[in-house]
Enzyme design. Structure first.
Site, short mmCIF file in Angstrom:
data_model
loop_
_atom_site.label_atom_id
_atom_site.label_comp_id
_atom_site.label_asym_id
_atom_site.label_seq_id
_atom_site.Cartn_x
_atom_site.Cartn_y
_atom_site.Cartn_z
N HIS A 189 -3.65 -4.90 0.55
CA HIS A 189 -3.10 -5.30 1.84
C HIS A 189 -3.15 -6.82 1.97
O HIS A 189 -4.21 -7.39 2.23
CB HIS A 189 -3.91 -4.69 2.99
CG HIS A 189 -3.66 -3.24 3.21
ND1 HIS A 189 -2.70 -2.77 4.09
CD2 HIS A 189 -4.24 -2.14 2.67
CE1 HIS A 189 -2.71 -1.46 4.10
NE2 HIS A 189 -3.63 -1.04 3.23
N CYS A 241 0.83 -1.20 0.00
CA CYS A 241 0.00 0.00 0.00
C CYS A 241 0.87 1.26 0.00
O CYS A 241 1.45 1.60 -1.02
CB CYS A 241 -0.99 -0.03 1.16
SG CYS A 241 -2.36 1.14 0.96
N GLU A 272 -2.27 -8.54 4.35
CA GLU A 272 -2.58 -8.88 5.74
C GLU A 272 -4.05 -8.66 6.06
O GLU A 272 -4.50 -8.99 7.17
CB GLU A 272 -1.71 -8.06 6.69
CG GLU A 272 -2.08 -6.59 6.85
CD GLU A 272 -1.55 -5.66 5.77
OE1 GLU A 272 -1.41 -4.46 6.05
OE2 GLU A 272 -1.29 -6.14 4.65
#
Length: 218
Positions: A173, A90, A175
Site C-alpha cells: 500500500h 493490493c 498510501e
C-alpha cells in the site's frame, strides 16, 4: 486521474483519501469513483488520463458475492487495450493479474514492514526497501503480459508491470504511511516489534508521485 474505490466495507474506506492526498500532492487532479457501489463503466472515465485501482478487503475470487468484479475485470482489459495508464494497489494488483489470466490465492493475513527487492523501474524511484504490507491474498500466477518487477523473501510477485501497456501493480500500500498506522492497528492489528513500527525510512508514497509522472509521459 481517476481512483476507483473498491473497498466493500464502508468502515475501511480510509485508504482512498490517503491515495487521493498523495496523488494531489504530486500535482494530479484527482477524482474518486465508488466502484464497489456501482460497477459498470464510470462516466468519469471520459475525462481520466490515468486510473488507480484501490485495495479492498474482498477477494477477487468472490465474484458471486460481488459481481461488479467481473465488470472491473472487463474494464481493466479495455483500459489496457486503449493504453490508459493504470496502477493497481493490493486488491487492484490482484484484480489486474486475475483479469489478464493470472491466479490469486488466499494464504492468510500478512502484516508488518517487509524488505522488498525492487527492480530497475521508474515506479520505484526514491522508494525505500522497507515496505508496509497488509494482505491475505497472493498473486501466484502472473497475468498475460505482466512481468515481476519486485519481490520479497516471502512472496515473489510483490509488483508487476505490463510488457507493452502502461500498467503497473503493487501488492503493498503506497498510501500506508505512519499517518494510517493507528487506524490499521485498530482494524487489522500490527506487529509490536519496534522494527515494524519504525516508519522513519518508509517512503512508499513516492510510488504514487512516480505514477503521476509516468502517467503524464504516457
Amino acid at each position: 486521474m481517476l481512483v476507483l474505490q473498491n473497498e466493500v466495507d464502508p468502515d475501511n474506506r480510509y485508504f482512498v483519501p490517503e491515495i487521493r492526498r498523495h496523488l494531489a500532492a504530486a500535482g494530479a487532479t484527482v477524482r474518486v469513483h465508488p466502484y464497489a457501489d456501482t460497477g459498470g463503466r464510470p462516466d468519469a472515465l471520459r475525462d481520466a488520463d490515468a486510473v488507480v485501482l484501490s485495495g479492498s478487503t474482498a477477494g477477487v475470487y468472490e465474484t458471486d458475492t460481488y459481481p461488479w468484479m467481473d465488470d472491473l475485470g472487463a474494464l481493466v482489459r479495455e483500459l489496457r487495450d486503449d493504453r490508459v495508464p493504470m496502477l493497481g494497489i493490493c486488491f487492484g494488483h490482484q484484480l489486474i493479474n486475475d483479469a489478464f489470466g493470472g491466479r490469486v490465492e488466499h494464504r492468510g493475513l500478512r502484516k508488518g514492514i517487509e524488505t522488498v527487492r525492487f527492480g530497475d523501474d521508474p515506479l520505484f524511484e526514491g522508494v525505500g526497501s522497507r515496505v508496509p504490507m497488509v494482505h491475505g491474498d497472493y498473486v501466484v500466477e502472473l497475468g498475460d503480459g505482466l512481468r515481476p518487477i519486485a519481490d520479497a523473501d516471502y512472496h515473489e510477485h510483490v509488483a508487476t508491470r505490463h510488457r507493452e501497456a502502461p500498467v503497473w501493480t503493487v501488492q503493498y500500500h503506497p498510501e500506508l504511511t505512519e499517518t494510517l498506522l493507528p487506524q490499521i492497528d485498530t482494524d487489522f492489528g500490527w506487529p509490536t516489534d519496534p522494527a515494524d513500527r519504525d516508519f522513519s525510512t518508509v517512503t512508499v508514497e513516492r510510488t504514487l508521485a512516480n505514477f503521476v509522472d509516468l502517467a503524464s509521459e504516457a
